[in-house]
Scaffold this active site. Structure first.
Site, PDB file in Angstrom:
ATOM      1  N   SER A  88     -26.208  12.348  22.916  1.00 14.58           N
ATOM      2  CA  SER A  88     -27.306  11.391  22.096  1.00 14.58           C
ATOM      3  C   SER A  88     -26.048  10.974  20.689  1.00 14.58           C
ATOM      4  O   SER A  88     -26.119  10.393  19.983  1.00 14.58           O
ATOM      5  CB  SER A  88     -28.867  11.190  22.199  1.00 14.58           C
ATOM      6  OG  SER A  88     -29.237  10.831  23.122  1.00 14.58           O
ATOM      7  N   GLU A 265     -35.232   3.131  18.820  1.00 14.78           N
ATOM      8  CA  GLU A 265     -34.860   2.994  20.081  1.00 14.78           C
ATOM      9  C   GLU A 265     -36.389   3.280  20.345  1.00 14.78           C
ATOM     10  O   GLU A 265     -37.141   3.520  20.021  1.00 14.78           O
ATOM     11  CB  GLU A 265     -34.561   4.467  19.431  1.00 14.78           C
ATOM     12  CG  GLU A 265     -33.438   5.165  21.001  1.00 14.78           C
ATOM     13  CD  GLU A 265     -33.625   6.771  20.689  1.00 14.78           C
ATOM     14  OE1 GLU A 265     -33.231   7.564  21.283  1.00 14.78           O
ATOM     15  OE2 GLU A 265     -34.677   7.291  19.076  1.00 14.78           O
TER      16      GLU A 265
HETATM   17 ZN   LIG Z   1     -30.384  13.108  27.024  1.00 10.33          ZN
END
Ligand SMILES: [Zn+2]
Length: 455
Positions: A88, A265
Site C-alpha cells: 500500500s 479509502e
Molecule cells: Zn495488504
C-alpha cells in the site's frame, strides 16, 4: 476577387473551429474537484464476487459497475522500483506523486528525496483537502498523500505530520498513535496529538453521531483505537459507515470556492483478504460501493468534479472456483452459503482462541458458517498444514487453512495470504476521465489528476 473571398471565408472557418476546439478542450480538461477512491486490496475478483453477491443474492446492482458503464475504464498495473508485487505505501505514493518508488517508503523517492503529492499541490492552490479511511488514518494509503517517512510503520511520526498538515478532513481509526502509553495509546513521547489538533483548530469527534453534528472547516474523526470495524461486524457500534464519512467529508470540503482534493479509502478489504475471509471482503466492498454512490451523486450535481475509483494492489489471489465436493459439472460460487456467514475472522478467531481443539474448530465453524465439518476436515486445520507447506505465503495463523477447508463449500479460492500482481481496474467519470483507458501504470493516475486540475 472570388478566390480572395473564398480564402477569407476559409480563414474564418479555421479560426472559429480553433477557438471552438480550444474552448471545448479546456472545458473538458478542467476539474475543480477530485475525489480519488481506493479499495485497498480490491482486485477484479473482489469487485466481481461482490457484484455476483449484490445482483444475485441482494437483487441490486453496484454503483461501481454503473460508473464503468457510463464513464471510462482501464486496466492498471502497479509494479514498484524494486518489485512486481507491491504494497500500500508504494502503491499510494506512486498514485500520489507519479514516481516509481521502493516498497514501504512513504512520500520519499528511491533517491531519498522528498516527493510532492497531488494533495500538497492542491493545497498550495488553495483547495480544501481530506483523507478518509476505514483502516488507520496513519496507515500507508492515507499517509502516502501527505506524510514523508522512510518506513510506513513509523505511524507515530505519520500522526504528527497528519495533524500538522492542516487538512480539512482526517477520518479513520488508530487513535492509539495520537495518545500516550499512559492513556493506553502507543505514543512513547508523552504527546497527546488529540489536544494538539484541537489547539490547531480541529473539531475532534469519535462517534458517528458526533461526526454528523460537528461544524467547522477542520474535523478530525478517530473512531477506533485500532482499525475501524469490518462492515460485517459494525452493526450496533458507534462507528460511522464509509458512506457516512464520505458524505460528511464532501459537505465540509465542498464549501471551499477553490475546490478540493479528497482521497477515500475502503481500507479493510485488504485486511479481510489477507485472512482469506470472503464474507468480510464482500461486505466491506458493498460498503465501499455505498460510499461510491455518495461520491457519484455529488459528481452528478457538480460536473466539474473528477471521480476516480481504483485499488492499490490485489490481496489474496482471490478466484471463484468451479467445483463442490461432488459436482461433476462446473457450479461456481455458492452465494447462498456465503450469505450465512455470521461475522469476520476477527470475531470468529476470538472465539476460536489459540491452538483450538478439534471440537472447538467444529463448533466455531458451525456457528459462523452453518457448516458441519467432518473430523478429517477439521484435523488439517488443527495441524495448520497450509502454513507448514508454504509459510511465506500463508504466514498468518489458522485463517488460511480454514479458508482452504471452506473453499469447497463457498467455491472461493485464495492463492496467498499476501498481495498479488493481478492487474487492477482503474475507472472514473468527469473532466479528465477521458484519459482513463487501455493499459495504464499506477504512476499515470497522478498525471491524469494533475492534468485534470490544470496544474
Ligand atoms: Zn495488504
Amino acid at each position: 476577387m472570388r478566390s480572395k473571398i473564398r480564402k477569407l471565408f476559409l480563414g474564418y472557418i479555421i479560426v472559429i473551429s480553433l477557438i471552438l476546439s480550444f474552448s471545448s478542450l479546456s472545458i473538458a480538461a478542467q476539474a475543480k474537484n477530485i475525489i480519488l477512491m481506493i479499495g485497498d486490496g480490491m482486485g477484479p475478483a473482489h469487485v466481481h464476487t461482490t457484484w455476483l453477491y449484490a445482483t444475485r443474492q441482494l437483487g441490486k446492482g453496484l454503483v461501481m459497475t454503473e460508473i464503468m458503464d457510463k464513464g471510462r475504464t482501464a486496466y492498471m498495473i502497479n509494479d514498484t522500483a524494486d518489485s512486481t508485487v507491491t504494497e500500500s505505501a508504494a502503491a499510494g505514493v506512486q498514485m500520489a506523486t507519479g514516481v516509481k518508488v521502493l516498497a514501504r517508503a512513504v512520500g520519499i523517492g528511491p533517491d531519498g528525496k522528498v516527493l510532492k503529492t497531488i494533495l500538497e499541490m492542491a493545497k498550495e492552490k488553495g483547495k480544501a483537502t481530506g483523507l478518509v479511511t476505514t483502516s488507520g488514518i496513519t496507515d500507508a494509503t492515507p499517509a502516502a498523500f501527505v506524510a514523508h517517512v522512510d518506513h510506513r510503520t513509523k505511524e507515530d511520526i505519520i500522526a504528527e505530520q497528519l495533524v500538522k498538515s492542516d487538512m480539512n478532513i482526517l477520518f479513520g481509526g488508530r487513535k492509539d498513535f495520537f495518545i500516550t502509553e499512559a492513556e493506553k495509546g502507543k505514543r512513547k513521547d508523552g504527546r497527546n496529538l488529540v489536544n494538539e489538533a484541537k489547539q490547531l483548530g480541529y473539531v475532534v469527534v469519535e462517534t458517528a453521531e458526533d461526526m454528523k453534528k460537528a461544524h467547522g472547516e477542520k474535523i478530525m474523526g478517530l473512531f477506533n483505537k485500532g482499525n475501524m470495524l469490518f462492515e460485517i461486524d459494525r452493526k450496533d457500534s458507534k462507528e460511522p459507515s464509509l458512506a457516512e464519512m464520505t458524505a460528511k467529508a464532501l459537505d465540509v470540503v465542498s464549501k471551499d470556492k477553490d475546490g478540493f482534493f479528497l482521497m477515500i479509502e475502503a481500507g479493510r478489504i485488504d485486511h479481510a483478504a489477507h485472512r482469506n475471509d470472503i464474507g468480510a471482503v464482500i461486505f466491506d466492498t458493498l460498503a465501499f460501493d455505498e460510499a461510491i454512490k455518495v461520491a457519484y451523486d455529488f459528481q452528478k450535481n457538480n460536473p466539474d468534479t473528477l471521480l476516480i475509483i481504483t485499488a492499490d494492489h490485489e490481496t489474496g489471489g482471490l478466484a471463484v472456483i468451479g467445483h463442490s465436493h461432488t459436482s461433476t459439472e462446473y457450479v461456481g460460487i455458492n452465494l447462498e452459503a456465503i450469505s450465512k456467514i455470521k461475522g469476520s475472522y476477527e470475531k470468529r478467531d476470538k472465539e476460536l482462541g489459540k491452538d483450538p481443539t478439534l471440537e472447538k474448530i467444529k463448533e466455531v465453524v458451525k456457528k459462523y458458517y452453518e457448516i458441519d465439518l467432518k473430523d478429517e476436515e477439521a484435523k488439517p486445520i488443527e495441524e495448520n498444514l497450509l502454513k507448514k507447506l508454504d509459510p511465506r505465503n500463508f504466514h498468518y495463523d489458522l485463517q488460511g487453512i480454514i479458508a482452504f477447508m471452506l473453499r469447497l463449500y463457498h467455491r472461493i479460492g485464495w492463492a496467498t495470504m499476501g498481495h498479488s500482481a493481478t492487474p487492477l481496474f482503474l475507472w472514473g467519470i468527469g473532466p479528465g476521465s477521458e484519459k482513463i483507458n487501455g493499459w495504464r501504470h499506477n504512476t499515470e493516475v497522478f498525471k491524469i489528476m494533475k492534468e485534470a486540475y490544470g496544474f
